[in-house]
Design an enzyme around this catalytic site. Structure first.
Site, PDB file in Angstrom:
ATOM      1  N   GLN A  45       0.793  -1.234   0.000  1.00 52.75           N
ATOM      2  CA  GLN A  45       0.000   0.000   0.000  1.00 52.75           C
ATOM      3  C   GLN A  45       0.822   1.279   0.000  1.00 52.75           C
ATOM      4  O   GLN A  45       0.302   2.335  -0.340  1.00 52.75           O
ATOM      5  CB  GLN A  45      -0.956  -0.012   1.206  1.00 52.75           C
ATOM      6  CG  GLN A  45      -2.034  -1.069   1.055  1.00 52.75           C
ATOM      7  CD  GLN A  45      -2.917  -1.179   2.274  1.00 52.75           C
ATOM      8  OE1 GLN A  45      -2.576  -1.870   3.226  1.00 52.75           O
ATOM      9  NE2 GLN A  45      -4.045  -0.501   2.273  1.00 52.75           N
ATOM     10  N   ARG A 103       4.006  -0.132  12.924  1.00 54.87           N
ATOM     11  CA  ARG A 103       3.642  -1.425  12.351  1.00 54.87           C
ATOM     12  C   ARG A 103       3.728  -1.345  10.838  1.00 54.87           C
ATOM     13  O   ARG A 103       3.056  -0.516  10.224  1.00 54.87           O
ATOM     14  CB  ARG A 103       2.225  -1.828  12.783  1.00 54.87           C
ATOM     15  CG  ARG A 103       1.742  -3.102  12.123  1.00 54.87           C
ATOM     16  CD  ARG A 103       0.405  -3.566  12.697  1.00 54.87           C
ATOM     17  NE  ARG A 103      -0.060  -4.747  11.989  1.00 54.87           N
ATOM     18  CZ  ARG A 103      -1.016  -4.749  11.056  1.00 54.87           C
ATOM     19  NH1 ARG A 103      -1.648  -3.633  10.736  1.00 54.87           N
ATOM     20  NH2 ARG A 103      -1.363  -5.865  10.444  1.00 54.87           N
ATOM     21  N   HIS A 148       1.283  -9.192   4.500  1.00 54.82           N
ATOM     22  CA  HIS A 148       0.054  -8.400   4.545  1.00 54.82           C
ATOM     23  C   HIS A 148      -0.605  -8.511   3.164  1.00 54.82           C
ATOM     24  O   HIS A 148      -0.476  -7.626   2.331  1.00 54.82           O
ATOM     25  CB  HIS A 148       0.409  -6.955   4.892  1.00 54.82           C
ATOM     26  CG  HIS A 148      -0.762  -6.090   5.266  1.00 54.82           C
ATOM     27  ND1 HIS A 148      -0.863  -5.474   6.487  1.00 54.82           N
ATOM     28  CD2 HIS A 148      -1.866  -5.720   4.579  1.00 54.82           C
ATOM     29  CE1 HIS A 148      -1.978  -4.754   6.538  1.00 54.82           C
ATOM     30  NE2 HIS A 148      -2.606  -4.884   5.393  1.00 54.82           N
ATOM     31  N   ASN A 193      -1.472 -10.850   8.200  1.00 53.19           N
ATOM     32  CA  ASN A 193      -2.453  -9.802   8.420  1.00 53.19           C
ATOM     33  C   ASN A 193      -3.819 -10.243   7.913  1.00 53.19           C
ATOM     34  O   ASN A 193      -3.957 -10.586   6.727  1.00 53.19           O
ATOM     35  CB  ASN A 193      -2.061  -8.524   7.674  1.00 53.19           C
ATOM     36  CG  ASN A 193      -3.128  -7.447   7.824  1.00 53.19           C
ATOM     37  OD1 ASN A 193      -3.309  -6.881   8.893  1.00 53.19           O
ATOM     38  ND2 ASN A 193      -3.896  -7.212   6.761  1.00 53.19           N
ATOM     39  N   GLU A 194      -4.799 -10.245   8.789  1.00 51.62           N
ATOM     40  CA  GLU A 194      -6.183 -10.520   8.412  1.00 51.62           C
ATOM     41  C   GLU A 194      -6.343 -11.714   7.481  1.00 51.62           C
ATOM     42  O   GLU A 194      -6.955 -11.588   6.413  1.00 51.62           O
ATOM     43  CB  GLU A 194      -6.807  -9.294   7.735  1.00 51.62           C
ATOM     44  CG  GLU A 194      -6.836  -8.061   8.585  1.00 51.62           C
ATOM     45  CD  GLU A 194      -7.433  -6.857   7.844  1.00 51.62           C
ATOM     46  OE1 GLU A 194      -7.812  -6.987   6.670  1.00 51.62           O
ATOM     47  OE2 GLU A 194      -7.518  -5.780   8.469  1.00 51.62           O
ATOM     48  N   ASN A 321      -7.637  -5.908  14.170  1.00 50.21           N
ATOM     49  CA  ASN A 321      -7.930  -4.787  13.272  1.00 50.21           C
ATOM     50  C   ASN A 321      -9.421  -4.515  13.360  1.00 50.21           C
ATOM     51  O   ASN A 321     -10.237  -5.361  12.985  1.00 50.21           O
ATOM     52  CB  ASN A 321      -7.557  -5.127  11.823  1.00 50.21           C
ATOM     53  CG  ASN A 321      -6.052  -5.162  11.622  1.00 50.21           C
ATOM     54  OD1 ASN A 321      -5.273  -4.894  12.549  1.00 50.21           O
ATOM     55  ND2 ASN A 321      -5.625  -5.484  10.411  1.00 50.21           N
ATOM     56  N   TYR A 323     -12.633  -1.843  12.618  1.00 54.20           N
ATOM     57  CA  TYR A 323     -13.114  -0.656  11.917  1.00 54.20           C
ATOM     58  C   TYR A 323     -14.598  -0.398  12.080  1.00 54.20           C
ATOM     59  O   TYR A 323     -15.050   0.721  11.891  1.00 54.20           O
ATOM     60  CB  TYR A 323     -12.813  -0.765  10.418  1.00 54.20           C
ATOM     61  CG  TYR A 323     -11.355  -0.622  10.082  1.00 54.20           C
ATOM     62  CD1 TYR A 323     -10.801   0.642   9.918  1.00 54.20           C
ATOM     63  CD2 TYR A 323     -10.535  -1.732   9.943  1.00 54.20           C
ATOM     64  CE1 TYR A 323      -9.456   0.794   9.607  1.00 54.20           C
ATOM     65  CE2 TYR A 323      -9.193  -1.585   9.640  1.00 54.20           C
ATOM     66  CZ  TYR A 323      -8.658  -0.320   9.475  1.00 54.20           C
ATOM     67  OH  TYR A 323      -7.331  -0.172   9.182  1.00 54.20           O
ATOM     68  N   GLU A 393      -4.894  -2.184  14.018  1.00 57.54           N
ATOM     69  CA  GLU A 393      -5.442  -1.191  13.085  1.00 57.54           C
ATOM     70  C   GLU A 393      -6.758  -0.663  13.628  1.00 57.54           C
ATOM     71  O   GLU A 393      -7.594  -1.434  14.115  1.00 57.54           O
ATOM     72  CB  GLU A 393      -5.724  -1.779  11.692  1.00 57.54           C
ATOM     73  CG  GLU A 393      -4.498  -2.069  10.879  1.00 57.54           C
ATOM     74  CD  GLU A 393      -4.813  -2.640   9.498  1.00 57.54           C
ATOM     75  OE1 GLU A 393      -5.910  -2.383   8.951  1.00 57.54           O
ATOM     76  OE2 GLU A 393      -3.949  -3.361   8.968  1.00 57.54           O
ATOM     77  N   TRP A 440      -4.497   3.200  11.786  1.00 54.82           N
ATOM     78  CA  TRP A 440      -4.385   3.017  10.352  1.00 54.82           C
ATOM     79  C   TRP A 440      -4.896   4.299   9.723  1.00 54.82           C
ATOM     80  O   TRP A 440      -6.068   4.595   9.871  1.00 54.82           O
ATOM     81  CB  TRP A 440      -5.202   1.822   9.853  1.00 54.82           C
ATOM     82  CG  TRP A 440      -4.991   1.667   8.378  1.00 54.82           C
ATOM     83  CD1 TRP A 440      -5.659   2.311   7.376  1.00 54.82           C
ATOM     84  CD2 TRP A 440      -3.983   0.865   7.764  1.00 54.82           C
ATOM     85  NE1 TRP A 440      -5.126   1.969   6.163  1.00 54.82           N
ATOM     86  CE2 TRP A 440      -4.101   1.083   6.368  1.00 54.82           C
ATOM     87  CE3 TRP A 440      -2.986  -0.005   8.243  1.00 54.82           C
ATOM     88  CZ2 TRP A 440      -3.252   0.452   5.447  1.00 54.82           C
ATOM     89  CZ3 TRP A 440      -2.164  -0.623   7.322  1.00 54.82           C
ATOM     90  CH2 TRP A 440      -2.308  -0.395   5.940  1.00 54.82           C
ATOM     91  N   GLU A 447      -5.583   1.902  -1.322  1.00 60.69           N
ATOM     92  CA  GLU A 447      -6.564   1.177  -0.512  1.00 60.69           C
ATOM     93  C   GLU A 447      -7.198   0.035  -1.322  1.00 60.69           C
ATOM     94  O   GLU A 447      -8.389   0.027  -1.598  1.00 60.69           O
ATOM     95  CB  GLU A 447      -7.614   2.152   0.034  1.00 60.69           C
ATOM     96  CG  GLU A 447      -8.693   1.550   0.928  1.00 60.69           C
ATOM     97  CD  GLU A 447      -8.171   0.678   2.071  1.00 60.69           C
ATOM     98  OE1 GLU A 447      -7.172   1.037   2.687  1.00 60.69           O
ATOM     99  OE2 GLU A 447      -8.794  -0.364   2.315  1.00 60.69           O
ATOM    100  N   TRP A 448      -6.360  -0.938  -1.712  1.00 60.80           N
ATOM    101  CA  TRP A 448      -6.824  -2.168  -2.364  1.00 60.80           C
ATOM    102  C   TRP A 448      -7.842  -1.878  -3.479  1.00 60.80           C
ATOM    103  O   TRP A 448      -7.570  -1.095  -4.366  1.00 60.80           O
ATOM    104  CB  TRP A 448      -7.351  -3.153  -1.311  1.00 60.80           C
ATOM    105  CG  TRP A 448      -6.366  -3.327  -0.184  1.00 60.80           C
ATOM    106  CD1 TRP A 448      -6.528  -2.924   1.109  1.00 60.80           C
ATOM    107  CD2 TRP A 448      -5.043  -3.909  -0.244  1.00 60.80           C
ATOM    108  NE1 TRP A 448      -5.410  -3.223   1.855  1.00 60.80           N
ATOM    109  CE2 TRP A 448      -4.490  -3.837   1.060  1.00 60.80           C
ATOM    110  CE3 TRP A 448      -4.267  -4.504  -1.245  1.00 60.80           C
ATOM    111  CZ2 TRP A 448      -3.206  -4.309   1.381  1.00 60.80           C
ATOM    112  CZ3 TRP A 448      -2.989  -4.979  -0.930  1.00 60.80           C
ATOM    113  CH2 TRP A 448      -2.488  -4.886   0.354  1.00 60.80           C
ATOM    114  N   PHE A 456      -6.920   7.276   4.389  1.00 62.77           N
ATOM    115  CA  PHE A 456      -6.917   6.878   5.798  1.00 62.77           C
ATOM    116  C   PHE A 456      -5.805   7.558   6.600  1.00 62.77           C
ATOM    117  O   PHE A 456      -5.671   7.331   7.789  1.00 62.77           O
ATOM    118  CB  PHE A 456      -6.695   5.362   5.912  1.00 62.77           C
ATOM    119  CG  PHE A 456      -7.940   4.511   5.810  1.00 62.77           C
ATOM    120  CD1 PHE A 456      -8.714   4.259   6.937  1.00 62.77           C
ATOM    121  CD2 PHE A 456      -8.319   3.930   4.606  1.00 62.77           C
ATOM    122  CE1 PHE A 456      -9.841   3.444   6.864  1.00 62.77           C
ATOM    123  CE2 PHE A 456      -9.445   3.115   4.525  1.00 62.77           C
ATOM    124  CZ  PHE A 456     -10.211   2.870   5.658  1.00 62.77           C
TER     125      PHE A 456
END
Ligand SMILES: *[C@@H]1O[C@H](CO)[C@@H](O)[C@H](O)[C@H]1NC(C)=O
Ligand SMILES: *[C@@H]1O[C@H](CO)[C@@H](O)[C@H](O)[C@H]1NC(C)=O
Ligand SMILES: *[C@@H]1O[C@H](CO)[C@@H](O)[C@H](O)[C@H]1NC(C)=O
Ligand SMILES: *[C@@H]1O[C@H](CO)[C@@H](O)[C@H](O)[C@H]1NC(C)=O
Length: 497
Positions: A45, A103, A148, A193-194, A321, A323, A393, A440, A447-448, A456
């Protein structure tokens, strides 16, 4: 008489409210001094430099350049925030913020362009060595994620990436190279990650690379065992000498029952299991959650005796993480009506009686629901015997097409972060062993699937010039970290650049 009494009551409660507000102002010293306060990013990213210095293509490089990618603005991470070339500047930003940790993730294809089928790329290793050394020189603790979302494309081409058990060996090899090269200085490792979000998107809905559908269970199984492989290596060969901790980072929404009845309570609990316990139960309790076993039966992969031996190495911390929160309703009686629901799942809702669960943000289905962070932390505390936790995050998205003044004066982000920290503090006062919090993100980034249409960052990035500018939230975080009580941050203005 009646009227005057009413007035008095109103005045008294307003005064009480004011007192409560001021005494509840968030302060750094409400958190332990050893608490890690940081910012978070990931390699794909922000780094850019996608073909520099012998880096190979990752699955995301290939995906974003392909026809299948449905990136909102048709963009990619080829250059991103060009962090690879100007990382020193970003380290200085963090130094000025006053964070004590950072991180970030390692680009697997930069360090091992061909996985275990080729050699270590010394230039890739040098980049992370320089980054780590620069951070430590400024008293910033590196908090490193091994993968990630990004893996070398070669592993995808050879055996289908996470679909094959072969990835376990490759991930273990990559992890070991990182422990050997960086572990003398890195004391916090996250394996993945996730993985829950990654396999749902890449192997369930097919929106992320490699675009498979309905294969999330097997991809998840290999991810769980890859984590276990890396932890076994760390425990047996590195941890005693290097004295670090190793964990995993899970994407964790809070799922709230839509209606006040036992069916919806059960449904919400079940959805938590299918999203969170799916990964954490095997790693911590040794097998898939009973809630999943009951529903999925033989569709759920099983752990062999050899797998179970690996799983006994567990983890040292859970990364969360967080949100958003969403509602869940039971769909047995009467059957669900998918109108008003989201995510192709008829039982997840973002509103109750037409009222959204929280303040909307620029990310669809991300709402500001501050109490949700307390709930996910307490859930994790109870289910996993208060294993140490980090909020790896938490943050707030803006639309990139907003005016410059709005982007820089991000009052809503300040409010969201401050409220989330307040509820995180509540969870800690109830006994939750939370050891750190990472916003984050440090800077605006790729952002993907949303490309550069969402922002962000605490710092604004002009992607044409790569200039960074502090948003109000950066100043707020800085003051908070320096122990300044910031009650009137709304009066502040950040000049437009
Ligand atoms: C890239 O790899 C080649 C072949 O191993 C090597 O000669 C060259 O120095 C490398 N370049 C960089 C920048 O690492
Ligand atoms: C939920 O239902 C219970 C009884 O089933 C009731 O005591 C409680 O007040 C209700 N809570 C809310 C928020 O409506
Ligand atoms: C589904 O819900 C919508 C509004 O909530 C309603 O208009 C529609 O009639 C419902 N459909 C069914 C099949 O119940
Ligand atoms: C900004 O973009 C979002 C989607 O990314 C869109 O919904 C919104 O209407 C846009 N606003 C303006 C002012 O163009």
């Amino acid at each position: 008489m009646e009227e005057r009494r009413k007035k008095a009551v109103v005045l008294a409660s307003a005064f009480l409210f004011f007192l409560l507000q001021s005494s509840c102002a968030l302060r750094r010293d409400q958190f332990p001094s050893s608490f890690l306060f940081g910012t978070s990013t990931s390699a794909y990213q922000i780094e850019g430099a996608y073909k520099d210095a012998n880096k190979s293509l990752s699955n995301w490089d290939v995906f974003t350049h392909s026809q299948e990618a449905k990136i909102k603005d048709g963009s990619n991470g080829d250059v991103a925030a060009d962090h690879y070339h100007i990382y020193m500047e970003d380290v200085e930003l963090m130094h000025s913020l006053g964070v004590n940790s950072y991180r970030f993730s390692i680009s697997w294809s930069r360090v091992l362009p061909r996985g275990r089928y080729g050699t270590i790329n010394p230039t890739g290793v040098a980049f992370y060595n320089n980054l780590i050394d620069s951070l430590l020189l400024r008293g910033i603790e590196p908090f490193v994620t091994l993968s990630h979302y990004d893996i070398p494309q070669e592993l995808e081409d050879r055996y289908g990436g996470w679909l094959s058990p072969k990835i376990q060996k490759d991930f273990g090899y990559f992890a070991e190279v990182c422990f050997r090269k960086f572990g003398d200085r890195v004391k916090y490792w996250s394996t993945l990650n996730e993985p829950n979000f990654m396999v749902i998107n890449g192997y369930g809905t097919g929106d992320y690379p490699p675009g498979h559908r309905n294969k999330q269970l097997i991809a998840g199984h290999n991810a769980i065992l890859s984590h276990a492989t890396a932890v076994e290596i760390y425990r047996k060969r590195y941890q005693v000498k290097q004295q670090g901790k190793i964990g995993i980072v899970i994407f964790m929404c809070w799922f709230e029952p839509l209606r006040n009845n036992s069916l919806d309570f059960l449904a919400a609990k079940q959805v938590m299991s299918f999203h969170v316990a799916w990964f954490l139960d095997p790693i911590i309790h040794g097998d898939y959650p009973p809630e999943m076993q009951q529903v999925l039966g033989s569709k759920l992969p099983t752990f062999s005796i050899k797998d179970r031996r690996k799983l006994q190495y567990k983890l040292d911390f859970i990364g969360i993480n967080h949100y958003t929160s969403l509602y869940v309703r039971d769909c047995s009686v009467p059957p669900c009506n998918s109108s008003g629901s989201i995510d192709e799942s008829p039982f997840i809702y973002n509103q109750r009686n037409g009222i959204p669960i929280g303040k909307p943000t620029a990310m669809p289905q991300y709402y500001v629901v501050p109490y949700g962070i307390e709930e996910v932390v307490l859930y994790t505390m109870r289910r996993y015997n208060n294993t140490p936790m980090f909020i790896t995050e938490n943050g707030y998205a803006q639309h990139s097409n907003s005016s410059m003044t709005e982007l820089l004066n991000d009052i809503d982000r300040v409010d969201a972060i401050r409220q989330y920290l307040t509820y995180l503090n509540n969870a800690m006062r109830k006994g939750a062993d939370v050891r750190g919090y990472f916003v984050w993100s440090l800077i605006d980034n790729f952002e993907w699937l949303y490309g550069y249409t969402k922002r962000f960052g605490l710092y604004y990035v002009d992607f044409n010039t790569q200039k960074r500018a502090p948003k109000l939230s950066a100043r707020w975080y800085q003051q908070f970290l320096h122990g300044v009580e910031v009650l009137h941050e709304h009066d502040e203005q950040v000049d437009t650049i």
